[in-house]
Design an enzyme around this catalytic site. Structure first.
Site, PDB file in Angstrom:
ATOM      1  N   ARG A 119       0.856  -1.194   0.000  1.00  0.00           N
ATOM      2  CA  ARG A 119       0.000   0.000   0.000  1.00  0.00           C
ATOM      3  C   ARG A 119       0.887   1.237   0.000  1.00  0.00           C
ATOM      4  O   ARG A 119       1.617   1.473   0.966  1.00  0.00           O
ATOM      5  CB  ARG A 119      -0.901   0.007   1.230  1.00  0.00           C
ATOM      6  CG  ARG A 119      -1.904   1.161   1.290  1.00  0.00           C
ATOM      7  CD  ARG A 119      -2.704   1.108   2.589  1.00  0.00           C
ATOM      8  NE  ARG A 119      -3.336  -0.189   2.771  1.00  0.00           N
ATOM      9  CZ  ARG A 119      -3.830  -0.627   3.946  1.00  0.00           C
ATOM     10  NH1 ARG A 119      -3.719   0.128   5.032  1.00  0.00           N
ATOM     11  NH2 ARG A 119      -4.382  -1.820   4.026  1.00  0.00           N
ATOM     12  N   HIS A 164       1.776  -2.149   5.654  1.00  0.00           N
ATOM     13  CA  HIS A 164       1.560  -2.445   4.234  1.00  0.00           C
ATOM     14  C   HIS A 164       2.538  -1.692   3.332  1.00  0.00           C
ATOM     15  O   HIS A 164       2.923  -2.186   2.272  1.00  0.00           O
ATOM     16  CB  HIS A 164       0.138  -2.070   3.827  1.00  0.00           C
ATOM     17  CG  HIS A 164      -0.908  -3.055   4.246  1.00  0.00           C
ATOM     18  ND1 HIS A 164      -1.224  -4.170   3.504  1.00  0.00           N
ATOM     19  CD2 HIS A 164      -1.732  -3.084   5.330  1.00  0.00           C
ATOM     20  CE1 HIS A 164      -2.199  -4.844   4.100  1.00  0.00           C
ATOM     21  NE2 HIS A 164      -2.520  -4.208   5.218  1.00  0.00           N
ATOM     22  N   ASP A 171      -3.490  -8.397   3.263  1.00  0.00           N
ATOM     23  CA  ASP A 171      -4.806  -8.756   3.783  1.00  0.00           C
ATOM     24  C   ASP A 171      -5.332  -9.866   2.891  1.00  0.00           C
ATOM     25  O   ASP A 171      -5.356  -9.728   1.658  1.00  0.00           O
ATOM     26  CB  ASP A 171      -5.757  -7.565   3.730  1.00  0.00           C
ATOM     27  CG  ASP A 171      -5.300  -6.402   4.592  1.00  0.00           C
ATOM     28  OD1 ASP A 171      -4.599  -6.644   5.592  1.00  0.00           O
ATOM     29  OD2 ASP A 171      -5.654  -5.249   4.269  1.00  0.00           O
ATOM     30  N   GLU A 253      -7.457  -7.893  13.368  1.00  0.00           N
ATOM     31  CA  GLU A 253      -7.980  -8.105  12.019  1.00  0.00           C
ATOM     32  C   GLU A 253      -7.642  -9.531  11.575  1.00  0.00           C
ATOM     33  O   GLU A 253      -6.470  -9.849  11.365  1.00  0.00           O
ATOM     34  CB  GLU A 253      -7.371  -7.101  11.039  1.00  0.00           C
ATOM     35  CG  GLU A 253      -7.676  -5.650  11.370  1.00  0.00           C
ATOM     36  CD  GLU A 253      -6.948  -4.652  10.490  1.00  0.00           C
ATOM     37  OE1 GLU A 253      -7.316  -3.463  10.546  1.00  0.00           O
ATOM     38  OE2 GLU A 253      -6.023  -5.058   9.760  1.00  0.00           O
ATOM     39  N   HIS A 256      -5.221  -9.829   8.375  1.00  0.00           N
ATOM     40  CA  HIS A 256      -3.991  -9.035   8.265  1.00  0.00           C
ATOM     41  C   HIS A 256      -2.774  -9.831   8.754  1.00  0.00           C
ATOM     42  O   HIS A 256      -2.715 -10.234   9.914  1.00  0.00           O
ATOM     43  CB  HIS A 256      -4.166  -7.758   9.100  1.00  0.00           C
ATOM     44  CG  HIS A 256      -2.987  -6.839   9.122  1.00  0.00           C
ATOM     45  ND1 HIS A 256      -3.062  -5.532   8.672  1.00  0.00           N
ATOM     46  CD2 HIS A 256      -1.717  -7.001   9.553  1.00  0.00           C
ATOM     47  CE1 HIS A 256      -1.879  -4.957   8.840  1.00  0.00           C
ATOM     48  NE2 HIS A 256      -1.058  -5.840   9.366  1.00  0.00           N
TER      49      HIS A 256
END
Length: 279
Positions: A119, A164, A171, A253, A256
């Site tokens: 990301r 990320h 994910d 999460e 993740h």
């Protein structure tokens, strides 16, 4: 003078709250525990190439992709800055470890499906800017139905900076192999809470994990006690497969995971998600 000092202190506190990083993997000796939060001073790489990165599906075309931030089906409700192509980019080390996970998953009749991988920092900046606009809540009914938008950073659902951006975090979920079909998301369609039962929420072809992806709710915590039966077993299966290959889960999460021995632990890259960024 006291008023000026108070203003300065308040501004510093605000900046600190907007830059809370996600936790990093713990040392190997404590693999079973959730890694504690740390507060690094990240170095940022503005280069337009990502050294040592690969397109995951080039390395292993068996892994399915559903790159949500390149589409409008995410908690912001539009494609995110920096996602020029719907690709999963990862460091080669992370991608090769995922290939081992895929081998193990296929042996049990499942396959991996990734929602997000590398990301870029501009995407994180986009999230931060969105969080400061309280009126933009068009996807709240699906992604954070029971959490106030102004709590998303404080409660750990969004992190800035994020692991990320270091290229070894992803994910993901498990799907049956071959996977069931998944209806396309249509902008403007009625939204259903990500915490609703599987047959009511968005028809993701993931095996049932108890909530949808990017569900900002405590029921998305990997070991939440309210998740029982098959969804609990599915989360444990994903965690076992990933842990065996050297990944560690972020316990808030279920989707993740980060490579424990990541090659760029202190570098947060800014190049866009595009094939031209790798190689």
């Amino acid at each position: 003078m006291r008023t000026r000092v108070a203003v300065v202190l308040a501004f510093v506190a605000l900046l600190g709250g907007c830059s809370r990083p996600e936790p990093r993997p713990a040392p190997a000796s404590s693999a079973a525990s959730q890694p504690p939060p740390v507060h690094p001073t990240p170095s940022s790489s503005p280069v337009e190439r990502l050294p040592g990165f690969v397109v995951l599906t080039d390395l292993d075309p068996r892994i399915h992709t559903d790159i949500r931030y390149a589409t409008p089906h995410n908690f912001v409700g539009r494609p995110i800055t920096g996602y020029r192509e719907p690709l999963c980019l990862l460091t080669r080390q992370a991608a090769e470890a995922l290939r081992r996970v895929q081998d193990a998953a296929l042996a049990g009749g499942h396959s991996l499906k990734v929602y997000d991988c590398y990301r870029p920092q501009p995407a994180v900046d986009d999230f931060v800017a969105w969080a400061k606009r309280p009126d933009e809540q068009q996807t709240k009914a699906e992604f954070y139905p029971d959490v106030a938008k102004n709590r998303l950073f404080a409660d750990g659902y969004i992190g800035a900076p994020t692991a990320h951006s270091r290229g070894s975090t992803m994910d993901l979920t498990l799907v049956d192999e071959p996977p069931a079909s998944q209806p396309p998301y249509r902008v403007g369609q009625p939204l259903v809470a990500c915490t609703a039962p599987r047959g009511q929420r968005f028809a993701d072809n993931s095996i049932d994990m108890g909530t949808g992806f990017d569900c900002f709710d405590s029921r998305a915590h990997t070991a939440d006690a309210r998740i029982t039966g098959a969804p609990r077993d599915n989360r444990r299966l994903l965690q076992r497969l990933m842990t065996d290959a050297g990944f560690v889960n972020y316990d808030r999460e279920w989707w993740h995971y980060s490579l424990r021995d990541e090659p760029y632990p202190d570098t947060f890259f800014a190049a866009p998600v595009a094939r031209s960024s790798v190689g």
